[in-house]
Design an enzyme around this catalytic site. Structure first.
Site, PDB file in Angstrom:
ATOM      1  N   SER A 129      35.991  43.697  54.020  1.00 45.33           N
ATOM      2  CA  SER A 129      35.277  42.515  53.536  1.00 45.33           C
ATOM      3  C   SER A 129      34.773  42.773  52.130  1.00 45.33           C
ATOM      4  O   SER A 129      34.253  43.854  51.836  1.00 45.33           O
ATOM      5  CB  SER A 129      34.104  42.204  54.471  1.00 45.33           C
ATOM      6  OG  SER A 129      33.345  41.121  53.978  1.00 45.33           O
ATOM      7  N   ALA A 130      34.941  41.779  51.262  1.00 48.66           N
ATOM      8  CA  ALA A 130      34.452  41.881  49.882  1.00 48.66           C
ATOM      9  C   ALA A 130      33.815  40.552  49.501  1.00 48.66           C
ATOM     10  O   ALA A 130      33.719  39.633  50.317  1.00 48.66           O
ATOM     11  CB  ALA A 130      35.591  42.238  48.931  1.00 48.66           C
ATOM     12  N   SER A 131      33.387  40.432  48.255  1.00 53.24           N
ATOM     13  CA  SER A 131      32.645  39.246  47.823  1.00 53.24           C
ATOM     14  C   SER A 131      33.519  38.003  47.746  1.00 53.24           C
ATOM     15  O   SER A 131      33.026  36.888  47.867  1.00 53.24           O
ATOM     16  CB  SER A 131      32.003  39.513  46.461  1.00 53.24           C
ATOM     17  OG  SER A 131      32.993  39.876  45.524  1.00 53.24           O
ATOM     18  N   VAL A 132      34.818  38.165  47.531  1.00 49.50           N
ATOM     19  CA  VAL A 132      35.714  37.029  47.355  1.00 49.50           C
ATOM     20  C   VAL A 132      36.460  36.692  48.641  1.00 49.50           C
ATOM     21  O   VAL A 132      36.665  35.524  48.967  1.00 49.50           O
ATOM     22  CB  VAL A 132      36.713  37.305  46.204  1.00 49.50           C
ATOM     23  CG1 VAL A 132      37.811  36.253  46.163  1.00 49.50           C
ATOM     24  CG2 VAL A 132      35.972  37.352  44.875  1.00 49.50           C
ATOM     25  N   VAL A 135      39.834  40.527  55.085  1.00 49.01           N
ATOM     26  CA  VAL A 135      41.181  40.756  55.601  1.00 49.01           C
ATOM     27  C   VAL A 135      41.124  40.970  57.109  1.00 49.01           C
ATOM     28  O   VAL A 135      40.302  41.753  57.606  1.00 49.01           O
ATOM     29  CB  VAL A 135      41.812  41.990  54.910  1.00 49.01           C
ATOM     30  CG1 VAL A 135      43.190  42.277  55.488  1.00 49.01           C
ATOM     31  CG2 VAL A 135      41.910  41.767  53.409  1.00 49.01           C
ATOM     32  N   LYS A 149      44.716  37.745  54.519  1.00 47.21           N
ATOM     33  CA  LYS A 149      43.592  37.721  53.582  1.00 47.21           C
ATOM     34  C   LYS A 149      43.134  36.277  53.412  1.00 47.21           C
ATOM     35  O   LYS A 149      43.945  35.401  53.101  1.00 47.21           O
ATOM     36  CB  LYS A 149      44.025  38.307  52.227  1.00 47.21           C
ATOM     37  CG  LYS A 149      42.898  38.434  51.216  1.00 47.21           C
ATOM     38  CD  LYS A 149      43.387  39.160  49.966  1.00 47.21           C
ATOM     39  CE  LYS A 149      42.266  39.405  48.962  1.00 47.21           C
ATOM     40  NZ  LYS A 149      42.742  40.149  47.771  1.00 47.21           N
ATOM     41  N   ASP A 284      43.736  47.020  39.172  1.00 47.97           N
ATOM     42  CA  ASP A 284      42.578  47.231  40.047  1.00 47.97           C
ATOM     43  C   ASP A 284      42.871  48.384  41.005  1.00 47.97           C
ATOM     44  O   ASP A 284      42.732  48.258  42.229  1.00 47.97           O
ATOM     45  CB  ASP A 284      42.286  45.943  40.828  1.00 47.97           C
ATOM     46  CG  ASP A 284      40.878  45.943  41.432  1.00 47.97           C
ATOM     47  OD1 ASP A 284      40.036  46.743  40.975  1.00 47.97           O
ATOM     48  OD2 ASP A 284      40.631  45.157  42.347  1.00 47.97           O
TER      49      ASP A 284
END
Length: 538
Positions: A129-132, A135, A149, A284
């Site tokens: 989990s991320a800010s955007v 998955v 995603k 990235d």
């Protein structure tokens, strides 16, 4: 105009950590610092926190979008002091996952067929989990493990809201601080907009992944999982699931029988192949996105995911980059300075002799150091520090490239501490230079351009006459340009005075609202808004 409520939140956090005290010298600076102390939370002080730590904590308080902006700015050592960038480099994008049932509904709404006609199993518990986005693992009905995603609900609105606030702050900074032209706040925010909006478009990420996958389709160096384009959309992307060893799990890599030296050197080969052979690089490449394939330990292969941020250089930028890196590796310091000046990155006149001396003082000790301490990425960072002192600014694609290089060398040295990026990279770079600019390449270019030059030959006398005519009118053009700049400077002064007046009215309105009768607060606030809007107009 940004949302007033969010603008007030940002202003409150800036005052809480006394960020207005970090502004460069200006006649309005004491007044702004005084306004800062009218906010009660600023009275708590900052203790023993450094400037960089205050900036880092403020961005963390403002949320993920500002955190990601801080992470990008951590690479802009050509603009910000090293103490700031070092603190920003420790920002972490940590966000709790959102409800898995909601993720399932979002995925179902984006699919061309019902969910149970596509997936045999969809796990509501996310893998990451991320800010955007986050998955989820799943299994296709026809077989095959995939990952899905999905963007967070409402993330686009939050991003656009915060981008408006950043844009407003950048315009205000440029309107009030003439010296801000050296680091272009509006351009920096625009560059960030490009990066963050790329992460919000999963169709673009799918396209980047497929392009990079084609480049390395039969390569033993790098594997990119296939994307199921028919099941993907702007908000959802379905791709094959990989089972690799996290690149920062050194013990597991050794246990798999993989030679650390070979693995580390292959990482450098991938970097040079992406940049110079394919001119399309994964920008990235932090440890969370890179894995190692354990299936063939004798020929270790990297596995990369999350290609939302990818970089591509123009032909000219690629040429400049290749010549600069080669000059560093050959210890050709005058040649390096030549490339920087010819690239047109300087925002003012450069003292060539002093600049060359400074470059030599930085690079020469590093090139003479022993292998254990001879690192390439820190050298690049020090050169960016030097560039800031001489008002030299590199394009954003170079910044993404530098960020990738720092990750590559850091990962490589964590795997194999004696990694020598100089020795591995130089033959690859020289081979590329020979392919692009060697005798065979030059002859081929001449042969291709010959018909075009032959067609232009009859026009040469007329072009020469036009050039001489332009030189004759140059003094008049210079006078007109001087008048244009003088008019612009006068307009800038008027806008600055209007901005200061608006800030003064805003402060008086706040004082009247808090400690006075309040009857003049709203008229003064309205006047302040009018003056600030006029000052920030283009």
């Amino acid at each position: 105009m940004p949302p007033i409520s969010r603008l007030l939140v940002v202003a409150h956090v800036a005052c809480r950590y006394r960020l207005l005290s970090l502004l460069p010298p200006h006649p309005a600076r004491p007044f702004l610092v005084l306004l800062q102390y009218l906010v009660p939370s600023s009275w708590l002080g900052t203790g023993q926190l450094t400037e960089g730590e205050r900036l880092k904590l403020a961005l963390e308080r403002l949320g993920p979008i500002f955190i990601k902006f801080g992470q990008l700015m951590a690479t802009r050592r050509d603009m910000l002091p090293p103490e700031w960038t070092e603190a920003l480099a420790h920002l972490q994008d940590r966000v709790a996952p959102f409800d898995g049932a909601k993720a399932r509904r979002l995925v179902a709404a984006s699919l061309p067929r019902p969910l149970d006609e596509v997936f045999e199993h969809f796990d509501d518990t996310p893998l990451a989990s991320a800010s955007v986005a986050q998955v989820h693992p799943a299994t296709l009905l026809e077989g095959g493990q995939v990952v899905v995603k999905v963007l967070r609900p409402g993330v686009e609105q939050r991003v656009e809201r915060d981008l408006k606030v950043m844009g407003f702050g950048a315009r205000l900074l440029e309107a009030l601080w003439a010296d801000s032209r050296y680091f272009h706040p509006r351009k920096v925010v625009h560059d960030y907009q490009t990066v963050i909006r790329a992460e919000l478009d999963l169709e673009r990420e799918a396209s980047n992944s497929e392009a990079m996958r084609r480049h390395f389709l039969f390569s033993p160096l790098l594997y990119i999982p296939a994307v199921h384009l028919a099941l993907s959309s702007r908000r959802v992307m379905v791709s094959d699931r990989i089972h690799g060893i996290p690149v920062n799990d050194i013990e597991a890599i050794r246990a798999a029988g993989i030679d650390p030296r070979v693995l580390a050197e292959r990482g450098v080969e991938i970097f040079f192949a992406q940049v110079f052979r394919h001119n399309f690089f994964h920008a990235d490449m932090h440890p969370g996105n890179i894995f190692v394939n354990p299936e063939h330990p004798e020929s270790p292969q990297y596995m990369a995911v999350d290609c939302a941020i990818a970089g591509r250089l123009s032909k000219q930028d690629l040429n400049v980059l290749g010549r600069m890196v080669l000059a560093v590796m050959r210890e050709d310091y005058p040649g390096l300075v030549d490339q920087v000046i010819r690239a047109g990155w300087a925002r003012g006149p450069v003292d060539r002799h002093r600049f060359e001396q400074a470059v030599t003082e930085i690079i020469a000790p590093v090139r003479g150091a022993d292998l254990e301490s001879m690192e390439f990425a820190p050298l690049v960072l020090r050169l960016f520090d030097l560039a800031r002192d001489y008002h030299i600014e590199a394009p954003v694609q170079y910044i993404l490239l530098m960020k990738t290089l720092v990750h590559i060398e850091g990962l490589g040295r964590s795997i194999y501490p004696r990694l020598d990026i100089w020795t591995v990279g130089r033959p690859l770079l020289e081979a590329w230079m020979m392919e692009e600019y060697g005798p065979a390449a030059t002859a081929n270019k001449l042969r291709n351009r010959l018909p075009e030059w032959a067609a232009q030959l009859p026009d040469m006398p007329e072009l020469l006459r036009d050039g001489l005519e332009s030189l004759r009118h140059q003094p008049q053009q210079q006078r007109e340009m001087a008048h244009y700049f003088e008019t612009g400077l006068r307009r800038h002064r008027h806008k600055m005075l209007g901005g200061l007046g608006g800030l003064g009215l805003a402060a008086l309105a706040a004082v009247d609202a808090l400690h006075g009768a309040g009857q003049w607060a709203w008229p003064m606030a309205a006047g302040a808004l009018v003056l600030l809007a006029w000052a920030c107009r283009r």
